[in-house]
Design a protein around this motif. Structure first.
Motif, short mmCIF file in Angstrom:
data_model
loop_
_atom_site.label_atom_id
_atom_site.label_comp_id
_atom_site.label_asym_id
_atom_site.label_seq_id
_atom_site.Cartn_x
_atom_site.Cartn_y
_atom_site.Cartn_z
N GLU A 160 29.54 10.72 -55.25
CA GLU A 160 28.85 11.21 -56.57
C GLU A 160 27.58 10.66 -56.59
O GLU A 160 27.07 9.72 -56.17
CB GLU A 160 29.57 10.44 -57.60
N GLY A 161 26.56 11.32 -56.98
CA GLY A 161 25.34 11.29 -57.19
C GLY A 161 24.35 11.65 -55.99
O GLY A 161 22.84 11.93 -56.08
N LYS A 162 24.95 11.89 -54.96
CA LYS A 162 24.01 12.76 -53.80
C LYS A 162 23.85 14.09 -54.20
O LYS A 162 24.32 14.82 -55.18
CB LYS A 162 25.08 12.93 -52.60
N THR A 163 22.79 14.72 -53.68
CA THR A 163 22.29 15.96 -53.99
C THR A 163 22.92 17.01 -53.42
O THR A 163 23.58 16.78 -52.22
CB THR A 163 20.63 16.21 -54.04
N ILE A 164 22.82 18.35 -53.62
CA ILE A 164 23.18 19.33 -52.78
C ILE A 164 22.63 19.49 -51.35
O ILE A 164 23.22 19.76 -50.65
CB ILE A 164 23.20 20.89 -53.72
N LEU A 165 21.27 19.08 -51.38
CA LEU A 165 20.53 19.10 -50.31
C LEU A 165 21.23 18.07 -49.33
O LEU A 165 21.28 18.39 -48.00
CB LEU A 165 19.12 18.67 -50.45
N ASP A 166 21.50 16.86 -49.86
CA ASP A 166 22.22 15.95 -49.00
C ASP A 166 23.41 16.51 -48.44
O ASP A 166 24.04 16.44 -47.15
CB ASP A 166 22.59 14.56 -49.66
N ALA A 167 24.39 17.19 -49.05
CA ALA A 167 25.49 17.90 -48.71
C ALA A 167 25.37 18.78 -47.69
O ALA A 167 26.10 18.80 -46.74
CB ALA A 167 26.39 18.56 -50.21
N ALA A 168 24.46 19.67 -47.83
CA ALA A 168 23.93 20.73 -47.01
C ALA A 168 23.70 20.08 -45.66
O ALA A 168 24.12 20.61 -44.40
CB ALA A 168 22.95 21.67 -47.48
N ALA A 169 23.04 19.00 -45.43
CA ALA A 169 22.55 18.09 -44.24
C ALA A 169 23.91 17.84 -43.55
O ALA A 169 24.07 18.06 -42.68
CB ALA A 169 21.75 17.29 -44.57
N LEU A 170 25.00 17.34 -44.56
CA LEU A 170 26.25 16.81 -44.00
C LEU A 170 27.00 17.89 -43.27
O LEU A 170 27.64 17.88 -42.50
CB LEU A 170 27.19 16.31 -44.94
N ALA A 171 26.85 19.32 -43.76
CA ALA A 171 27.66 20.28 -43.45
C ALA A 171 26.84 21.13 -42.29
O ALA A 171 27.33 22.30 -41.72
CB ALA A 171 27.91 21.20 -44.53
N SER A 172 25.56 20.65 -41.98
CA SER A 172 24.91 21.26 -40.97
C SER A 172 24.10 22.63 -41.38
O SER A 172 24.27 23.43 -40.49
CB SER A 172 25.40 21.45 -39.67
N VAL A 211 32.16 20.06 -47.53
CA VAL A 211 32.00 18.57 -47.09
C VAL A 211 32.10 17.88 -48.45
O VAL A 211 32.18 18.19 -49.49
CB VAL A 211 30.61 18.30 -46.74
N ALA A 212 32.75 16.58 -48.15
CA ALA A 212 32.73 15.60 -49.23
C ALA A 212 31.80 14.64 -49.31
O ALA A 212 31.22 14.07 -48.27
CB ALA A 212 34.15 14.66 -49.02
N VAL A 213 31.19 14.47 -50.50
CA VAL A 213 29.93 13.70 -50.70
C VAL A 213 29.95 12.79 -51.67
O VAL A 213 30.86 12.87 -52.88
CB VAL A 213 28.49 14.66 -51.08
N ASN A 230 31.49 22.94 -51.56
CA ASN A 230 31.90 24.10 -50.92
C ASN A 230 30.61 25.18 -50.51
O ASN A 230 29.99 25.55 -51.76
CB ASN A 230 33.39 24.87 -51.36
N PHE A 231 30.28 25.37 -49.35
CA PHE A 231 29.30 26.18 -49.23
C PHE A 231 29.71 27.35 -48.88
O PHE A 231 30.09 27.97 -47.72
CB PHE A 231 28.35 25.54 -48.00
#
Length: 92
Positions: free
Chosen positions: A18-30, A14-16, A6-7
């Motif tokens: 396990e093991g992905k980074t917060i940076l990956d999650a931010a990219a998914l959330a634009s 976004v749902a990511v 949750n940003f």
């Protein structure tokens, strides 16, 4: 397994995997998070604050970019902090 990131600062979640980074999650959330070093953990530009779900025992890369208080309060490098549970994050 998937977890929710949750940003809080942007009102997005976004749902990511396990093991992905917060940076990956931010990219998914634009959500733009600066990372000049290509996610190598060497520039310190991707500092974010994990306000819920922070694991103080998690491996900490890039500690030179934080004060002791920041490290204890959940400040991490988004490019290196892996998601292993639901998180709430603030992007400055």
């Amino acid at each position: 397994m998937e977890y929710t990131v949750n940003f809080k600062s942007h009102g997005k979640s976004v749902a990511v995997e396990e093991g992905k980074t917060i940076l990956d999650a931010a990219a998914l959330a634009s959500i733009a998070v600066e990372s000049n070093c290509g996610a190598a953990g060497t520039c310190g530009k991707c500092k974010v604050h994990v306000v819920e779900g922070f694991d103080p025992k998690a491996e900490r890369i890039g500690t030179k970019f934080f004060t002791e208080d920041e490290m204890n309060d959940g400040w991490v490098l988004a490019c290196k902090y892996e998601v292993h549970q639901d998180l709430t994050v603030e992007v400055p």
